[in-house]
Motif scaffolding. Structure first.
Motif, mmCIF file in Angstrom:
data_model
loop_
_atom_site.group_PDB
_atom_site.id
_atom_site.type_symbol
_atom_site.label_atom_id
_atom_site.label_comp_id
_atom_site.label_asym_id
_atom_site.label_seq_id
_atom_site.Cartn_x
_atom_site.Cartn_y
_atom_site.Cartn_z
ATOM 1 N N ASP A 243 0.765 -1.105 -0.090
ATOM 2 C CA ASP A 243 0.058 -0.071 0.073
ATOM 3 C C ASP A 243 0.760 1.405 0.027
ATOM 4 O O ASP A 243 0.371 2.530 0.460
ATOM 5 C CB ASP A 243 -0.882 -0.221 1.216
ATOM 6 C CG ASP A 243 -0.047 -0.120 2.568
ATOM 7 O OD1 ASP A 243 1.279 -0.232 2.497
ATOM 8 O OD2 ASP A 243 -0.747 0.290 3.651
ATOM 9 N N ARG A 244 2.077 1.066 -0.395
ATOM 10 C CA ARG A 244 2.886 2.448 -0.482
ATOM 11 C C ARG A 244 3.924 2.376 -1.696
ATOM 12 O O ARG A 244 3.879 1.410 -2.319
ATOM 13 C CB ARG A 244 4.143 2.175 0.805
ATOM 14 C CG ARG A 244 3.649 2.232 2.113
ATOM 15 C CD ARG A 244 2.671 3.615 2.479
ATOM 16 N NE ARG A 244 3.573 4.490 2.663
ATOM 17 C CZ ARG A 244 4.204 4.836 3.639
ATOM 18 N NH1 ARG A 244 4.106 3.961 4.883
ATOM 19 N NH2 ARG A 244 4.718 6.003 3.624
ATOM 20 N N ALA A 245 4.291 3.456 -2.080
ATOM 21 C CA ALA A 245 4.599 3.609 -3.379
ATOM 22 C C ALA A 245 6.248 3.047 -3.591
ATOM 23 O O ALA A 245 6.428 2.169 -4.467
ATOM 24 C CB ALA A 245 4.737 5.217 -3.846
ATOM 25 N N GLY A 246 7.211 3.249 -2.616
ATOM 26 C CA GLY A 246 8.287 2.755 -2.663
ATOM 27 C C GLY A 246 9.237 3.199 -3.911
ATOM 28 O O GLY A 246 8.779 4.236 -4.528
ATOM 29 N N VAL A 247 10.265 2.443 -4.406
ATOM 30 C CA VAL A 247 11.063 2.812 -5.321
ATOM 31 C C VAL A 247 11.416 1.488 -6.126
ATOM 32 O O VAL A 247 11.514 0.430 -5.667
ATOM 33 C CB VAL A 247 12.528 3.275 -4.606
ATOM 34 C CG1 VAL A 247 13.721 3.596 -5.829
ATOM 35 C CG2 VAL A 247 12.417 4.604 -3.880
ATOM 36 N N MET A 248 11.382 1.680 -7.276
ATOM 37 C CA MET A 248 11.663 0.634 -8.510
ATOM 38 C C MET A 248 12.940 0.711 -8.988
ATOM 39 O O MET A 248 13.598 1.606 -9.475
ATOM 40 C CB MET A 248 10.657 0.918 -9.411
ATOM 41 C CG MET A 248 10.838 -0.240 -10.853
ATOM 42 S SD MET A 248 9.688 0.148 -12.014
ATOM 43 C CE MET A 248 8.037 -0.690 -11.279
ATOM 44 N N LEU A 249 13.800 -0.440 -9.111
ATOM 45 C CA LEU A 249 14.629 -0.823 -10.000
ATOM 46 C C LEU A 249 14.542 -1.282 -11.281
ATOM 47 O O LEU A 249 13.567 -2.232 -11.443
ATOM 48 C CB LEU A 249 15.841 -1.602 -9.286
ATOM 49 C CG LEU A 249 16.201 -0.940 -7.842
ATOM 50 C CD1 LEU A 249 16.976 -2.005 -7.047
ATOM 51 C CD2 LEU A 249 16.775 0.257 -7.932
ATOM 52 N N SER A 250 14.930 -0.941 -12.356
ATOM 53 C CA SER A 250 14.457 -1.608 -13.619
ATOM 54 C C SER A 250 15.631 -1.764 -14.757
ATOM 55 O O SER A 250 16.582 -0.864 -14.785
ATOM 56 C CB SER A 250 13.227 -0.204 -14.501
ATOM 57 O OG SER A 250 12.847 -0.870 -15.608
ATOM 58 N N GLY A 251 15.386 -2.795 -15.497
ATOM 59 C CA GLY A 251 16.461 -3.077 -16.500
ATOM 60 C C GLY A 251 15.727 -3.994 -17.505
ATOM 61 O O GLY A 251 14.631 -4.767 -17.320
ATOM 62 N N HIS A 252 16.631 -4.259 -18.302
ATOM 63 C CA HIS A 252 16.065 -5.075 -19.678
ATOM 64 C C HIS A 252 16.915 -6.465 -19.804
ATOM 65 O O HIS A 252 18.036 -6.418 -19.323
ATOM 66 C CB HIS A 252 16.243 -4.381 -20.881
ATOM 67 C CG HIS A 252 17.479 -3.710 -21.541
ATOM 68 N ND1 HIS A 252 18.406 -4.639 -22.126
ATOM 69 C CD2 HIS A 252 18.045 -2.336 -21.425
ATOM 70 C CE1 HIS A 252 19.377 -3.854 -22.316
ATOM 71 N NE2 HIS A 252 19.387 -2.529 -21.991
ATOM 72 N N THR A 253 16.273 -7.446 -20.273
ATOM 73 C CA THR A 253 16.942 -8.733 -20.109
ATOM 74 C C THR A 253 17.582 -9.135 -21.542
ATOM 75 O O THR A 253 18.649 -10.086 -21.595
ATOM 76 C CB THR A 253 15.907 -9.688 -20.118
ATOM 77 O OG1 THR A 253 15.037 -9.657 -20.951
ATOM 78 C CG2 THR A 253 15.398 -9.667 -18.660
ATOM 79 N N ASP A 254 17.432 -8.351 -22.351
ATOM 80 C CA ASP A 254 18.077 -8.592 -23.796
ATOM 81 C C ASP A 254 19.552 -8.087 -23.828
ATOM 82 O O ASP A 254 19.631 -7.012 -23.340
ATOM 83 C CB ASP A 254 17.211 -8.237 -24.956
ATOM 84 C CG ASP A 254 17.035 -6.685 -25.049
ATOM 85 O OD1 ASP A 254 16.700 -6.155 -24.205
ATOM 86 O OD2 ASP A 254 16.793 -6.223 -25.996
ATOM 87 N N VAL A 255 20.258 -8.498 -24.844
ATOM 88 C CA VAL A 255 21.523 -8.005 -25.064
ATOM 89 C C VAL A 255 21.747 -7.955 -26.923
ATOM 90 O O VAL A 255 20.928 -8.524 -27.695
ATOM 91 C CB VAL A 255 22.606 -8.913 -24.679
ATOM 92 C CG1 VAL A 255 22.563 -8.985 -23.186
ATOM 93 C CG2 VAL A 255 22.639 -10.346 -25.213
ATOM 94 N N VAL A 256 22.649 -7.361 -27.183
ATOM 95 C CA VAL A 256 22.888 -7.077 -28.710
ATOM 96 C C VAL A 256 23.706 -8.293 -29.168
ATOM 97 O O VAL A 256 24.178 -9.161 -28.255
ATOM 98 C CB VAL A 256 23.603 -5.788 -29.160
ATOM 99 C CG1 VAL A 256 23.010 -4.482 -28.795
ATOM 100 C CG2 VAL A 256 24.835 -5.810 -28.076
#
Length: 384
Positions: free
Chosen positions: A61-74
């Motif tokens: 029930d709280r906003a918090g903080v997000m860590l975000s990244g992508h799984t693909d590579v070149v």
């Protein structure tokens, strides 16, 4: 940092080139998060071959903080690697492997932080996002974001961990990739003046793009935070014709424009519409069917976070002394920003090492990222 390196070793072993499925790696990430007690939501693409994850550890029930990244590579095809690119290799202070910098090093830090968070009394949640197909135009995250509110909710800050050498990036340019199809009239080359060469239309169109670039460089919006402070127009590929003795009736120009957040894109779109009309008008008196058609192939929005935004102050508390910057490359942060999520870009490694053979990251960069995550967890526990 031992756990971070253990996880990185596993992540590098998944050959998640954008053209291939990422499901095996997503399953591994799911298993780590579920073992840590996270609430995990999988979001798949229409093909069933790709998926991303939203996860939350802590109060719902709280906003918090997000860590975000992508799984693909070149891809690694055609690159001269000195060892297996999908096996993590240490050499002194450097860790080699495809994705170490862009951006599985950050993903390893995310997962190690999630395991630590599971053992802590979080007053605010830690949220995580893992996407697909970032490397081919940020295709995955816009498919995931409509599910954000219904799954883990919007955070007060999202940290997209593209490599910035742990500097805080407030912005990056947006990008629109387009295709111009030029339509002429075919015929035998011995009578070429009686027909309309579509390559000529394409050449006139590219000349117009160069004039547009010159105008943007002198009169367009400027942002001194970038090495090139104005919008850029780039023609990257041109094709047309089937044989030398046939006047081609079709030619294609693939081009793009990149723009700082303060550049009105409508001005560029209007200029491109005027250009297509002007090129066709050069020939229509003789060839009424002459035309140039433009279609948008892919686009992602730019990012422009104001330096006085509360999310910036929070980020500075997580990375005390870190400099602020803007990056030349695009990221998924623009999509978060457009969705109303305060977002900054900050991650380990440098893009100087990304996308190259023998890609590597310095171990010290991962240590700095782990330290940032520790400060974040303290913040989420109310200790800072």
């Amino acid at each position: 940092m031992t756990r971070t390196l253990e996880i990185l070793d596993r992540l590098i072993a998944f050959p998640t080139v954008s053209a291939d499925s990422n499901l095996a790696m997503v399953a591994f990430i799911e298993s780590v998060l579920e073992a840590a007690g996270a609430k995990v939501h999988r979001i798949g693409d229409a093909t069933g071959a790709k998926a991303g994850l939203f996860a939350r550890i802590g109060p719902d029930d709280r906003a918090g903080v997000m860590l975000s990244g992508h799984t693909d590579v070149v891809p690694v095809a055609g690159q001269a690697w000195s060892a297996d690119p999908f096996r993590l290799r240490a050499d002194g202070t450097r860790l080699y492997g495809r994705g170490t910098t862009d951006m599985k090093g950050y993903l390893a830090c995310m997962l190690a932080a999630a395991e630590r968070a599971a053992r802590m009394p979080l007053a605010e949640p830690l949220k995580l996002a893992f996407s697909w197909d970032e490397e081919v135009g940020c295709l995955g995250i816009p498919q995931m974001l409509p599910s954000l509110d219904a799954t883990i909710g919007k955070p007060q800050l999202c940290i997209v961990g593209e490599p910035t050498s742990m500097r805080i990036a407030l912005g990056h340019k947006g990008k629109v990739a387009l295709r111009a199809t030029c339509h002429g009239m075919a015929g035998h080359s011995s009578m070429a003046p009686d027909f309309l060469n579509a390559i000529h239309l394409a050449a006139d169109f590219v000349a117009g793009l160069r004039r547009l670039q010159a105008d943007l460089a002198t009169t367009g919006a400027r942002d001194a935070g970038y090495d090139i402070p104005y919008a850029t127009v780039h023609a990257g590929r041109i094709s047309g014709g089937t044989a030398l003795n046939i006047v081609p009736d079709r030619a294609v120009v693939d081009f793009e424009y990149r723009y700082p957040a303060n550049q009105p894109t409508g001005e560029i779109e209007n200029a491109l519409t005027a250009l297509t009309d002007a090129v066709a008008a050069l020939y229509r008196d003789v060839f009424p069917d002459a035309r140039v058609e433009i279609e948008v192939v892919n686009a992602y929005p730019g990012l422009g976070m104001p330096p006085d935004h509360p999310a910036v102050a929070l980020m500075q508390s997580l990375m005390p002394g870190a400099g602020m910057t803007k990056v030349a490359f695009g990221t998924e942060a623009g999509h978060f920003h457009a969705a109303g999520v305060p977002v900054l870009v900050c991650g380990p490694g440098s893009m100087e090492q990304g996308h190259k053979p023998d890609e590597y990251i310095e171990a010290s960069e991962l240590a700095r990222c782990d330290a940032m995550c520790d400060r974040l967890l303290d913040h989420l526990c109310g200790r800072a």
